[in-house]
Design an enzyme around this catalytic site. Structure first.
Site, short mmCIF file in Angstrom:
data_model
loop_
_atom_site.label_atom_id
_atom_site.label_comp_id
_atom_site.label_asym_id
_atom_site.label_seq_id
_atom_site.Cartn_x
_atom_site.Cartn_y
_atom_site.Cartn_z
N HIS A 109 -3.91 -4.71 -0.27
CA HIS A 109 -3.49 -5.31 1.00
C HIS A 109 -3.57 -6.83 0.92
CE1 HIS A 109 -3.21 -1.66 3.49
NE2 HIS A 109 -4.08 -1.18 2.61
N CYS A 115 0.84 -1.21 0.00
CA CYS A 115 0.00 0.00 0.00
C CYS A 115 0.87 1.26 0.00
CB CYS A 115 -0.99 -0.03 1.16
SG CYS A 115 -2.29 1.21 1.00
N GLU A 123 -2.75 -8.90 3.11
CA GLU A 123 -3.18 -9.42 4.42
C GLU A 123 -4.69 -9.35 4.59
OE1 GLU A 123 -1.85 -6.51 3.84
OE2 GLU A 123 -2.57 -4.97 5.23
#
Lengths: 194, 251
Positions: free
Chosen positions: A176, A77, A178
């Site tokens: 992202h 990001c 994650e």
């Protein structure tokens, strides 16, 4: 596998640590030079504002360290944006790993670009096992332009931009991983296996 | 292509999931972490956890719950319910929440939206607006929709957007729990007027209602609770249906 997650004033780094733990990696949040230098993998997460982040990194000389690292490195990001040459966000000179400009999205549609968008033009071992039906979760108002050599996937929102970049040991992803469900886990796993 | 988001909402009380009809009658629908994990596996795009616990222990238990959720779930989630200070937000974000949502506290003290956006970035500040038609005017309501204010919904939405909200979660109290469709009129009005995403909530009863809120209502995301909790509409079926109807969704 020891993964150093670079500690700076970026939001929501906890999720990155948890995602790495779910994949069995030994992840720690650190701004210690030696720990970062000796890690098997380094992750540079991010959410926040570019100039504040750069000032923070410079004050701790983490900018120099990042430029010197040799192990596989992943910016996420804001982490991707800071690895570029320059960001339009408060006219900020960045780390210059990728000779790419970071620009603000035009106001033709809603900004930030929030939500799930698919990866296009994938070309990298980092993206093995994924195709153009893979979606990633984005939250950003600025985007990195496309580089003919270093962009390894694109995404489209109003315009085409770099979804992922790669140069030498440096990888970066605008979305992202994650937070990107199984597609994100695949990318993180590939990164750990490089 | 950016897709429309499907968001199950889990109302939490004392660490358990509940969902009431018109917010009054509470029913137990399970463990929030487990339910969240199942939704993520089924293809939910995000989750919203709304804590309706009213005890003094609330903040601590909520932070513990958020930690558990963040450890388990691999999609973004928002936490709301009684959040009123920058410190509340900091604790929840540090525990692993991606966004927080505020409602009554923003109405009471609008500058808190600016403060939170400045401190943490607009991307993680969702302002929830409960709206109800009162004699032909859309008025903002607080306290779970029980208390009317004098704020006109459209003006309030513009104001929170200007103050730095990153998204608006719009719940129509006229539609919530009734399962007769989302409030497409006001959703479309706000979505066209504002430069930030609108999450529509309240009224989902059929798969066609979702299609309508994305096409007619121009919503960026749609939130629902009981129809997902009680498996009336499985998320994979809903996404397949929307895809077939030409709505861009993540499959």
């Amino acid at each position: 596998m020891n993964v150093a997650v670079i500690k700076y004033n970026a939001g929501n780094v906890q999720s990155v640590l948890y995602a790495l733990e779910r994949l069995g990696a030994n992840a720690s949040l650190t701004d210690d030079w030696e720990t970062i230098k000796n890690a098997d993998r380094v992750i540079f997460p991010g959410q926040g504002e570019a100039s504040t982040a750069m000032s923070y990194l410079k004050a701790r000389k983490l900018d120099q360290l990042i430029q010197e690292l040799k192990q596989p490195f992943l910016g996420i990001c804001l982490g991707l944006q800071l690895l570029c040459d320059h960001s339009e966000e408060n006219d900020t000179p960045c780390l210059g790993i990728f000779p790419v400009q970071v620009k603000k999205f035009p106001p033709y549609d809603k900004v930030p670009h929030i939500g799930w968008n698919n990866l296009e033009n994938l070309k990298s071992p980092l993206l093995e096992g994924l195709d153009e039906t893979a979606y990633a979760y984005y939250v950003h108002s600025f985007y990195a332009e496309i580089h003919p050599d270093y962009t390894i996937a694109t995404a489209h929102y109003m315009l085409d931009f770099s979804a992922l970049l790669h140069r030498d040991n440096y990888y970066a992803m605008q979305a992202h991983p994650e937070k990107s469900s199984t597609a994100g886990e695949k990318i993180l796993t590939n990164f750990l296996n490089i | 292509m950016l897709t429309k988001r499907i968001i199950p909402c889990l109302d939490i009380k004392d660490g358990r999931t509940v969902k009431g009809v018109n917010f009054l009658e509470l029913r137990d629908a399970g463990d929030p972490v487990e339910l969240g994990r199942i939704y993520a596996q089924e293809g939910a795009d995000e989750l919203v956890f709304l804590d309706i616990t009213a005890t003094v222990e609330k903040r601590k238990t909520l932070v513990e719950l958020v930690t558990k959720i963040a450890k388990t779930i691999n999609i973004p989630f928002t936490v709301g319910g009684g959040i009123s200070t920058v410190d509340d937000v900091k604790a929840l974000l540090n525990a692993g929440a991606d966004k927080i949502s505020i409602n009554s506290s923003a109405v009471k003290n609008p500058s808190i939206v600016n403060e939170m956006a400045r401190e943490f970035g607009s991307q993680c500040i969702v302002v929830a607006i409960d709206t109800k038609d009162v004699d032909g005017v859309d008025l903002v309501h607080t306290h779970g929709g029980r208390r009317p204010t004098t704020l006109v919904t459209q003006r309030w939405a513009q104001e929170v957007c200007d103050r730095g909200a990153g998204e608006i979660l719009l719940t129509s109290m006229d539609h919530d729990g009734v399962k007769s469709g989302f409030a497409n009129g006001i959703t479309s009005e706000l979505s066209s007027m504002l430069s930030i995403p609108i999450i529509a909530s309240g009224g989902a009863g059929t798969m066609a209602h979702f299609k309508d809120v994305f096409t007619v209502g121009k919503a960026d995301a749609a939130l629902a609770a009981s129809i997902f909790h009680f498996k009336e509409i499985p998320i994979p079926d809903l996404k397949k249906y929307l895809h077939g109807e030409g709505v861009a969704v993540r499959l």
